[in-house]
Design a protein around this motif. Sequence first.
Motif, mmCIF file in Angstrom:
data_model
loop_
_atom_site.group_PDB
_atom_site.id
_atom_site.type_symbol
_atom_site.label_atom_id
_atom_site.label_comp_id
_atom_site.label_asym_id
_atom_site.label_seq_id
_atom_site.Cartn_x
_atom_site.Cartn_y
_atom_site.Cartn_z
ATOM 1 N N PRO A 145 48.919 -16.528 22.481
ATOM 2 C CA PRO A 145 49.422 -15.024 23.290
ATOM 3 C C PRO A 145 50.775 -14.620 22.513
ATOM 4 C CG PRO A 145 48.564 -16.112 24.522
ATOM 5 C CD PRO A 145 48.353 -16.962 22.885
ATOM 6 N N ARG A 146 51.471 -14.041 22.796
ATOM 7 C CA ARG A 146 52.742 -13.426 23.448
ATOM 8 C C ARG A 146 52.548 -11.697 24.505
ATOM 9 N NH1 ARG A 146 55.915 -11.256 20.219
ATOM 10 N NH2 ARG A 146 54.777 -10.432 18.900
ATOM 11 N N LEU A 147 53.923 -11.524 25.631
ATOM 12 C CA LEU A 147 53.237 -10.744 25.906
ATOM 13 C C LEU A 147 54.625 -10.072 25.952
ATOM 14 C CD1 LEU A 147 51.243 -12.248 27.400
ATOM 15 C CD2 LEU A 147 51.540 -11.405 29.297
ATOM 16 N N PRO A 148 55.080 -9.112 24.770
ATOM 17 C CA PRO A 148 55.971 -8.930 24.446
ATOM 18 C C PRO A 148 56.548 -7.693 25.252
ATOM 19 C CG PRO A 148 54.543 -7.805 22.762
ATOM 20 C CD PRO A 148 54.105 -9.324 23.845
ATOM 21 N N GLY A 149 55.915 -7.207 25.949
ATOM 22 C CA GLY A 149 56.270 -5.492 26.721
ATOM 23 C C GLY A 149 55.894 -4.685 25.058
ATOM 24 N N PRO A 150 56.609 -3.443 25.595
ATOM 25 C CA PRO A 150 57.278 -3.203 26.922
ATOM 26 C C PRO A 150 55.855 -3.077 28.324
ATOM 27 C CG PRO A 150 56.128 -1.169 25.870
ATOM 28 C CD PRO A 150 56.018 -2.105 25.324
ATOM 29 N N VAL A 151 57.597 -3.430 29.088
ATOM 30 C CA VAL A 151 57.516 -3.847 30.045
ATOM 31 C C VAL A 151 56.016 -2.544 31.145
ATOM 32 C CG1 VAL A 151 57.919 -4.296 32.593
ATOM 33 C CG2 VAL A 151 59.140 -5.016 31.111
#
Length: 291
Positions: A145-151
Amino acid sequence: MTTPASAPRIAAPAQVFAKGHGAGNDFLVLPDPHGRLALTAEDVVRLCDRHAGIGADGVLRAVRCATEPEAAGQASQAEWFMDYRNADGSPGQMCGNGIRVLARYLVETGACRPGTTAIATRAGIRRVHVTPSPAGPVTVHMGHPRLPGPVHLSVSAGSRTWPAVHVDVGNPHAVVLVDCLTDPGDLIAPPVVTPAKAFPDGITVEFVVRPGPDTLALRVHERGVGETRACGTGACAAVAALNPAVGTYTVSMQGGRLRVAVLPDGAMELTGPACIVATGTVEPSLWPGPA
């Protein structure tokens, strides 16, 4: 004008489908090994209509990679491509429950052997393990899994707004921690995700409570579908948003439970029920035309 009694009646060709589900998340499987179906958004909407069609959260067209231009580049790694469509007809990159149902269907029809097989998706190759027993669990390796944003992401439902975490597990999710699963209201209307311009094709939203360190419960509003009884990618996204340790997490949803294993390298595996509940033929007026 009436047809003479002696004239032969030309029957429309029977079109085969299967109906399956993973923890209550249900799908129509359309076998199309030679890539001959021109499946339009309108076709999908008609088939998935729960009153005037067959009814489902989405459609899984099972087509060989070698005969599908969209998947031809993956033909050296997988024989079958999952052409997944949401109930509104829009294409989906990945579906954790759908790919498990498709793998079960391929094994039950003899197209694949029990064990581990590679299936191509719009999010890449996924490896799925199917037990020989129709009642046994099915596991898919979901990748990292990726947590790419937006923040700064927020979700509004009913009269409330919460901060959210964007998680990509082959498709985009916004994960919200809530005090109670009734907080978002009826979820008939899609939650409002801000900034909207970050997700022009929509995003699936999970509302999550965490009763214990390795247990979660959630409701899902899936893009292109609405609230669903379960979501495999959503279960993985919910776990990923919690900065999980290596281990196995139980995720409870309206339709049942799924298990998400976080591996030492950070990749995830999704395990749960996936079964075929019916097969049949579709009335020709509902069926897609030839490609």
